[in-house]
Design an enzyme around this catalytic site. Structure first.
Site, PDB file in Angstrom:
ATOM      1  CB  SER A  40      52.171 -11.934  29.152  1.00 48.41           C
ATOM      2  OG  SER A  40      51.107 -11.934  29.691  1.00 48.41           O
ATOM      3  CG  ASP A  99      47.280 -14.426  30.117  1.00 46.91           C
ATOM      4  OD1 ASP A  99      46.973 -15.038  30.375  1.00 46.91           O
ATOM      5  OD2 ASP A  99      48.604 -13.518  29.794  1.00 46.91           O
ATOM      6  CG  ASP A 114      51.106 -15.869  31.501  1.00 45.06           C
ATOM      7  OD1 ASP A 114      50.105 -15.035  31.013  1.00 45.06           O
ATOM      8  OD2 ASP A 114      51.638 -15.200  32.690  1.00 45.06           O
ATOM      9  CG  ASP A 148      49.082 -13.647  33.799  1.00 43.51           C
ATOM     10  OD1 ASP A 148      48.826 -13.414  32.833  1.00 43.51           O
ATOM     11  OD2 ASP A 148      49.721 -12.920  33.812  1.00 43.51           O
TER      12      ASP A 148
END
Length: 584
Positions: free
Chosen positions: A148, A307, A309, A311
Site C-alpha cells: 500500500s 497510493d 496500489d 485503493d
C-alpha cells in the site's frame, strides 16, 4: 507453531544460501545471549496476518518479506482453496514495489504446482481491479502483492476470497493455521515461468477485464447532472505517486468525458523507490506537493492522488484565491455519502451505508436524516465487504456507500475493496455538478452537524514495541474511565471490542455480528469519541478522535471559529488520553 529459537534454527540449513545461514547463526547466538535486535526479530518472530494479510520490510528471515515467507503464505492459502473449492482458480495482481513482480510470479507458480488455474495480471495493477477481477472470472480467490502506502523497503501479501473481499472469519483463522503448519521451507515449490506446468495453469489477464469494469461503472449510475462540456473542460491534475493508477485512472476519466486530465510527469511512471516523496501516501500533505505545484500552473479545479496500489484517494480543491484546500478522508467520504444519500431515487429500496467504527459520525448523521440504514464495522475494508455480502442477500436492499477515514471509499457494489477509481469518478462528478465543493461541504455541516476528526499514530518497532502497545491498551482496559474528564468532556461510555463489554451509557448492541478486536472506544458527552487500536499492518498504535461541535452552526460564517475550537479540544483530549494509556 515453532518456538522463536526453532524459527531461527530453521534458517541455518538448506534450502537457504550459506550467507543466509551465517546470518541466522549470528541471530541465534544473539538470541542465546538475550540480545534484542532487528536481526534477532527477523529470524525469531514470524510476520503475522493483520487487517490486510502480511506486510513487512524486505529481507531475510521469517519476520521479513522474502521469497520463502511469501511462498509460505501463498502455499498455505492456495492449498486451502484446493481442498475446499471444486476446480479452484485464483487471480493475482501486483504493484510497483521492489520484488512485487517476483512475488506475484512465485505465487502463480505455486498455484500451478497445485493444479490451481491462475489469472495473472501482466503489469502493475490497482488493488480494486484485483477485487473486481475475482468476481469477473468467478475465481475462488485472489492475491495482491502490495504494501500500500508504506516506504519502499516494505512489501506485502494480501489474500482475497471468492466474493472479492479480503479474508474474514472463519476462513482467515483456518488459512492462518494452515500457513503456520508449514515448517519445512524446502516444501515450498519454486518453479520457473518457462516450466511447462507454469505455462499450463498460468494465464494472462486481458484488456477485457478492465473494459468490463468500465462497463459496470457506467451501469452503477453514479454520474451527476453535469453537462458533457463541463466534464470536458474540467481541469484535473492527477498523480499515481509512482504506483499502479496512472494509465487506469486516465483511461477511466477519459471514458466518462474528462479529457483535461494532466498526469504529474515526475510521478506518473511506476517506480518502487518512490523517489519524489518520503511516503507515497495521499494522506500526507508532503506527498501531494508536486500535485499542487502542477495544479497551480494549470489552474486546475482539482488535483487528485492515489497510493501505490491505487485503493486510497487524496484530493485538493481550488479555492477562489487560487490556493488549494486539502480535504481529509472523513471530509471526502462525507461529501460522497451526502451526495449519494440526498439523491437516492428508488423509494422501494432499502439503502445501506457502511463505515468503520473510527470513521466520522457525521456519516451516521447523514444516513439517519436521509432514511438510510447505517452499519459500523471494525477497521479494515474486509468488514465493509462482508457487510455488503449480507446486504446483497436481502431482497430490495442496496449498498449505497462504504468508507473509512484512511482515505478509502467505495461507491459501487461490484468491487469489494476500497476503490480510488470509482471514488475519483464520483468526486469529480460532484465537483462538475456543484462547482464549489467547499461550499457544499459547509452545507453538509450546516444540515447534519459540524464534526472534526484527528488521527494520532505512535510508531513502536520490534517485539518490545508490540509489548508496549499491548500494555498500554491493557492499562486502559483496567481503568475506570466513566465520569473522568478528557479534553474538557465527561466520559459517558466505554466499549471494549476485545471482551465485547460496555460500561456507562454505551450499548452492547454495537457488537452484534462483530468479531472480537483489541480496540477500546471511549464515548464522551456531546457526541465525541476517542478510539485506540494497534495497527494491523504497521508497528503502530493509533488514536482516533471524532468530536461534534457542542454548538451547531446556523450559518457558514460561524464554521471557521467552531472548527478551530474543536481542534483545540481534540488536541487536549488526545494528550490526556495518551497519558492515561501510559504512552506519553
Amino acid at each position: 507453531m515453532l518456538k522463536p529459537e526453532d524459527n531461527i534454527l530453521s534458517w541455518t540449513k538448506s534450502p537457504f544460501s550459506t550467507e543466509i545461514q551465517s546470518e541466522a547463526k549470528k541471530a541465534y547466538e544473539d538470541w542465546q545471549k538475550g540480545i534484542t535486535s532487528e536481526l534477532v526479530d527477523s529470524y525469531a518472530h514470524p510476520l503475522t496476518f493483520g487487517t490486510g494479510g502480511i506486510r513487512g520490510k524486505i529481507g531475510n528471515g521469517i519476520g521479513k518479506m522474502n521469497l520463502y515467507t511469501v511462498g509460505r503464505a501463498a502455499l498455505g492459502f492456495l492449498d486451502y482453496l484446493k481442498d475446499t473449492k471444486e476446480n479452484p482458480s485464483i487471480v493475482i495482481a501486483y504493484d510497483s514495489r521492489r520484488l512485487s513482480k517476483e512475488f506475484a510470479e512465485l505465487s502463480a507458480g505455486i498455484g500451478a504446482t497445485l493444479g490451481v488455474t491462475v489469472h495473472l495480471f501482466p503489469k502493475v495493477t490497482p488493488t480494486p481491479l484485483l477485487s473486481y477481477a475475482i468476481r469477473y472470472y468467478k475465481a475462488s480467490g485472489g492475491i495482491v502483492i502490495t504494501a500500500s502506502h508504506n516506504p519502499p523497503e516494505y512489501n506485502g501479501f494480501k489474500a482475497y476470497l471468492a466474493d472479492g473481499g479480503q479474508l474474514v472469519p472463519p476462513d482467515d483463522a483456518l488459512i492462518i493455521k494452515r500457513i503456520g503448519e508449514i515448517e519445512d521451507w524446502s516444501s515450498i515449490p519454486m518453479i520457473s515461468k518457462t516450466d511447462k506446468v507454469y505455462k499450463k495453469y498460468v494465464k494472462s489477464v486481458g484488456s477485457d477485464c478492465f473494459k468490463g469494469y468500465l462497463k459496470d461503472l457506467h451501469k452503477a449510475k453514479i454520474q451527476s447532472k453535469a453537462k458533457p462540456k463541463t466534464r470536458n473542460n474540467l481541469k484535473i491534475v492527477y498523480s499515481p505517486l509512482h504506483g499502479t493508477g496512472g494509465e487506469y485512472m486516465k483511461e477511466m476519466l477519459s471514458f466518462f468525458g474528462y479529457k483535461s486530465v494532466f498526469l504529474v510527469p515526475e510521478q506518473k511512471k511506476p517506480d518502487g523507490e518512490f523517489p519524489t516523496v518520503k511516503y507515497p501516501n495521499p494522506e500526507e500533505k508532503e506527498a501531494l506537493a508536486l500535485c499542487e505545484f502542477h495544479a497551480k500552473k494549470k489552474k486546475a479545479e482539482v488535483f487528485i492522488a492515489t497510493d501505490p496500489d491505487a485503493d486510497r484517494l487524496g484530493v485538493g480543491v481550488r479555492k477562489p484565491d487560487g490556493e488549494y484546500e486539502y480535504l481529509n478522508g472523513n471530509q471526502i467520504g462525507s461529501i460522497m455519502a451526502a451526495y449519494l444519500s440526498e439523491r437516492k431515487k428508488d423509494k422501494g429500496k432499502v439503502y445501506h451505508l457502511v463505515k468503520t467504527i473510527v470513521t466520522t459520525d457525521l456519516q451516521e448523521a447523514i444516513a439517519k436524516k436521509n432514511g438510510i440504514k447505517i452499519k459500523n464495522v471494525l477497521t479494515g475494508f474486509k468488514y465493509i465487504a462482508e457487510e455488503m455480502k449480507q446486504i446483497e442477500k436481502k431482497k430490495n436492499n442496496l449498498f449505497l456507500f462504504g468508507g473509512e477515514e484512511s482515505y478509502g471509499y467505495l461507491p459501487v457494489p461490484f468491487v469489494r475493496d476500497k476503490d480510488s477509481l470509482s471514488s475519483a469518478l464520483l468526486f469529480v462528478e460532484i465537483l462538475a455538478e456543484k462547482g464549489d465543493l467547499l461550499s457544499y461541504l459547509n452545507e453538509i455541516y450546516l444540515q447534519y452537524g459540524l464534526y472534526r476528526e484527528s488521527l494520532y499514530s505512535l510508531t513502536l518497532e520490534g517485539s518490545s514495541g508490540q509489548t508496549k502497545i499491548k500494555e498500554s491498551i491493557e492499562a486502559l482496559r483496567k481503568e475506570n474511565l466513566i465520569g473522568k474528564q478528557i479534553g474538557g468532556r465527561k466520559v459517558v461510555g466505554v466499549l471494549d471490542y476485545e471482551t465485547q463489554t460496555v460500561s456507562g451509557k454505551s450499548k452492547t448492541t454495537v457488537f452484534q455480528g462483530m468479531p472480537k478486536s483489541n480496540v477500546i472506544q471511549v464515548e464522551l458527552e456531546g457526541n465525541a469519541k476517542l478510539t485506540i487500536r494497534p495497527s494491523g499492518t504497521e508497528p503502530k498504535v493509533k488514536v482516533y478522535s471524532s468530536f461534534a461541535s457542542l454548538k451547531k452552526p446556523k450559518k457558514s460564517t460561524e464554521i471557521p471559529s467552531l472548527w478551530e475550537s474543536l481542534g483545540k479540544e481534540i488536541s487536549l483530549a488526545e494528550k490526556e488520553f495518551l497519558q492515561l494509556a501510559g504512552l506519553l
